[in-house]
Write a protein that holds these residues in place. Structure first.
Motif, mmCIF file in Angstrom:
data_model
loop_
_atom_site.group_PDB
_atom_site.id
_atom_site.type_symbol
_atom_site.label_atom_id
_atom_site.label_comp_id
_atom_site.label_asym_id
_atom_site.label_seq_id
_atom_site.Cartn_x
_atom_site.Cartn_y
_atom_site.Cartn_z
ATOM 1 N N MET A 175 14.959 -15.161 0.480
ATOM 2 C CA MET A 175 15.210 -15.038 -1.062
ATOM 3 C C MET A 175 13.844 -14.464 -1.420
ATOM 4 O O MET A 175 12.676 -14.767 -1.031
ATOM 5 N N SER A 176 13.926 -14.144 -2.895
ATOM 6 C CA SER A 176 12.855 -13.208 -3.446
ATOM 7 C C SER A 176 12.695 -13.719 -4.795
ATOM 8 O O SER A 176 13.791 -13.832 -5.528
ATOM 9 N N PHE A 177 11.755 -14.243 -5.339
ATOM 10 C CA PHE A 177 11.396 -14.869 -6.675
ATOM 11 C C PHE A 177 10.374 -13.945 -7.295
ATOM 12 O O PHE A 177 9.105 -14.291 -7.327
ATOM 13 N N PRO A 178 10.882 -12.805 -8.065
ATOM 14 C CA PRO A 178 9.951 -12.004 -8.601
ATOM 15 C C PRO A 178 9.333 -12.758 -9.973
ATOM 16 O O PRO A 178 9.615 -13.593 -10.626
ATOM 17 N N MET A 179 7.979 -12.290 -10.040
ATOM 18 C CA MET A 179 7.309 -13.011 -11.288
ATOM 19 C C MET A 179 6.919 -12.022 -12.268
ATOM 20 O O MET A 179 7.768 -11.841 -13.426
ATOM 21 N N ASP A 180 6.228 -10.854 -12.466
ATOM 22 C CA ASP A 180 5.707 -9.917 -13.364
ATOM 23 C C ASP A 180 6.716 -8.776 -13.245
ATOM 24 O O ASP A 180 6.082 -7.742 -13.941
ATOM 25 N N GLU A 181 7.730 -8.588 -12.403
ATOM 26 C CA GLU A 181 8.421 -7.539 -12.501
ATOM 27 C C GLU A 181 7.717 -6.395 -12.252
ATOM 28 O O GLU A 181 8.020 -5.368 -12.799
ATOM 29 N N LEU A 182 6.854 -6.228 -11.286
ATOM 30 C CA LEU A 182 5.895 -4.792 -11.024
ATOM 31 C C LEU A 182 6.901 -4.154 -10.127
ATOM 32 O O LEU A 182 7.843 -4.407 -9.657
ATOM 33 N N ARG A 183 6.878 -2.756 -10.284
ATOM 34 C CA ARG A 183 7.371 -1.788 -9.582
ATOM 35 C C ARG A 183 6.438 -0.781 -8.899
ATOM 36 O O ARG A 183 5.175 -0.802 -9.106
ATOM 37 N N PRO A 184 6.841 -0.019 -7.917
ATOM 38 C CA PRO A 184 6.023 0.813 -7.081
ATOM 39 C C PRO A 184 5.411 1.990 -8.046
ATOM 40 O O PRO A 184 5.852 1.930 -9.270
ATOM 41 N N GLY A 185 4.186 2.378 -7.657
ATOM 42 C CA GLY A 185 3.450 3.243 -8.251
ATOM 43 C C GLY A 185 4.228 4.578 -8.146
ATOM 44 O O GLY A 185 5.084 4.853 -7.238
ATOM 45 N N HIS A 186 4.090 5.468 -9.153
ATOM 46 C CA HIS A 186 4.518 6.963 -8.962
ATOM 47 C C HIS A 186 3.824 7.889 -9.265
ATOM 48 O O HIS A 186 2.826 7.875 -10.009
ATOM 49 N N GLY A 206 1.668 9.527 -7.455
ATOM 50 C CA GLY A 206 0.068 9.492 -7.412
ATOM 51 C C GLY A 206 -0.614 8.223 -7.924
ATOM 52 O O GLY A 206 -1.930 8.097 -8.036
ATOM 53 N N GLU A 207 0.041 7.388 -9.017
ATOM 54 C CA GLU A 207 -0.458 6.335 -9.646
ATOM 55 C C GLU A 207 -0.009 5.068 -9.085
ATOM 56 O O GLU A 207 1.074 5.029 -8.707
ATOM 57 N N GLU A 208 -0.975 4.147 -9.116
ATOM 58 C CA GLU A 208 -0.459 2.775 -8.667
ATOM 59 C C GLU A 208 0.201 1.966 -9.944
ATOM 60 O O GLU A 208 0.214 2.481 -11.185
ATOM 61 N N SER A 209 0.965 0.959 -9.569
ATOM 62 C CA SER A 209 1.474 0.159 -10.742
ATOM 63 C C SER A 209 0.564 -0.773 -11.466
ATOM 64 O O SER A 209 -0.770 -0.653 -10.953
ATOM 65 N N VAL A 210 1.042 -1.430 -12.089
ATOM 66 C CA VAL A 210 0.071 -2.245 -12.784
ATOM 67 C C VAL A 210 -0.304 -3.615 -12.054
ATOM 68 O O VAL A 210 0.240 -3.783 -11.238
ATOM 69 N N ALA A 211 -1.372 -4.299 -12.283
ATOM 70 C CA ALA A 211 -1.883 -5.427 -11.621
ATOM 71 C C ALA A 211 -0.945 -6.558 -12.006
ATOM 72 O O ALA A 211 -0.443 -6.626 -13.285
ATOM 73 N N ASP A 240 0.631 -1.215 -0.177
ATOM 74 C CA ASP A 240 -0.095 -0.104 0.031
ATOM 75 C C ASP A 240 0.858 1.335 -0.033
ATOM 76 O O ASP A 240 0.680 2.173 -0.552
ATOM 77 N N GLN A 241 1.852 1.447 0.752
ATOM 78 C CA GLN A 241 2.781 2.450 1.070
ATOM 79 C C GLN A 241 3.522 2.662 -0.483
ATOM 80 O O GLN A 241 3.753 3.787 -0.719
ATOM 81 N N LEU A 242 3.736 1.596 -1.119
ATOM 82 C CA LEU A 242 4.390 1.853 -2.293
ATOM 83 C C LEU A 242 3.585 1.902 -3.380
ATOM 84 O O LEU A 242 4.213 1.595 -4.662
ATOM 85 N N ARG A 243 2.115 1.956 -3.169
ATOM 86 C CA ARG A 243 1.223 2.074 -4.425
ATOM 87 C C ARG A 243 1.462 1.046 -5.220
ATOM 88 O O ARG A 243 1.181 1.310 -6.549
ATOM 89 N N VAL A 244 1.342 0.033 -4.961
ATOM 90 C CA VAL A 244 1.471 -1.437 -5.682
ATOM 91 C C VAL A 244 -0.028 -1.658 -5.941
ATOM 92 O O VAL A 244 -0.923 -1.311 -5.057
ATOM 93 N N HIS A 245 -0.278 -1.906 -7.256
ATOM 94 C CA HIS A 245 -1.774 -2.126 -7.502
ATOM 95 C C HIS A 245 -2.437 -3.088 -6.555
ATOM 96 O O HIS A 245 -1.973 -4.212 -6.029
#
Length: 169
Positions: free
Chosen positions: A67-78, A80-85, A30-35
């Motif tokens: 360990m972290s295993f990213p899937m869709d390479e989501l990034r924080p929103g910027h 005032g906009e959220e990232s993609v789902a 939420d703090q990083l405005r992830v979708h």
């Protein structure tokens, strides 16, 4: 937001309740405005499983803490906009390694797991600590996220100010 916490470590109860790990994950995202439709899995495993993952993916022997295993390479929103789902990925934690690290650092194992969870989620979102500037940015954000989460719960932790992950990185 879908956050699934799986305790496959054999430790019952876990040093951190599963709901608290999910709440922390939700706070960080939420703090990083992830979708809000992003998906995250947090899995606690035993040392044998973590050691196998560590060798398979990092070519390093022995168990590690997170360990972290990213899937869709989501990034924080910027701006005032959220990232993609999408599927953020998986954070895998080893409570027994975290417990040893917490003892060495002089804080609770649960606090170490919260710190490591935050650290793992930041890696999923593209943060890294390979370079000094990246490290400062990531660890400052990690500290802020963990402290604000704990403050909302009326708690504090020395783990957030400890930089124990920084010493191991």
């Amino acid at each position: 937001m879908s956050i699934e916490v799986l305790n496959e470590s054999g430790e019952v109860p876990s040093p951190v309740p599963e709901q608290e790990l999910a709440d922390l994950g939700r706070h960080v995202l939420d703090q990083l405005r992830v979708h809000p439709q992003a998906e995250l899995t947090i899995t606690l495993v035993d040392e044998e499983t973590m050691a196998a993952l560590h060798v398979q993916w990092m070519d390093l022997p022995g168990p590690t803490d997170v360990m972290s295993f990213p899937m869709d390479e989501l990034r924080p929103g910027h701006d005032g906009e959220e990232s993609v789902a999408g599927m953020l990925g998986d954070v895998v934690l080893c409570p027994s390694v975290a417990r040893r690290q917490a003892q060495e650092a002089g804080h609770a194992a649960g606090d170490e797991l919260l710190l490591l969870t935050t650290h793992g989620i930041l890696h999923l979102l593209g943060f890294d600590h390979a370079e000094p500037e990246q490290k400062r940015e990531m660890f400052d954000l990690q500290r802020t996220l963990l402290l604000t989460f704990l403050a909302q719960r009326g708690r504090s932790t020395s783990a957030a100010d400890d930089d124990s992950v920084a010493r191991r990185a």
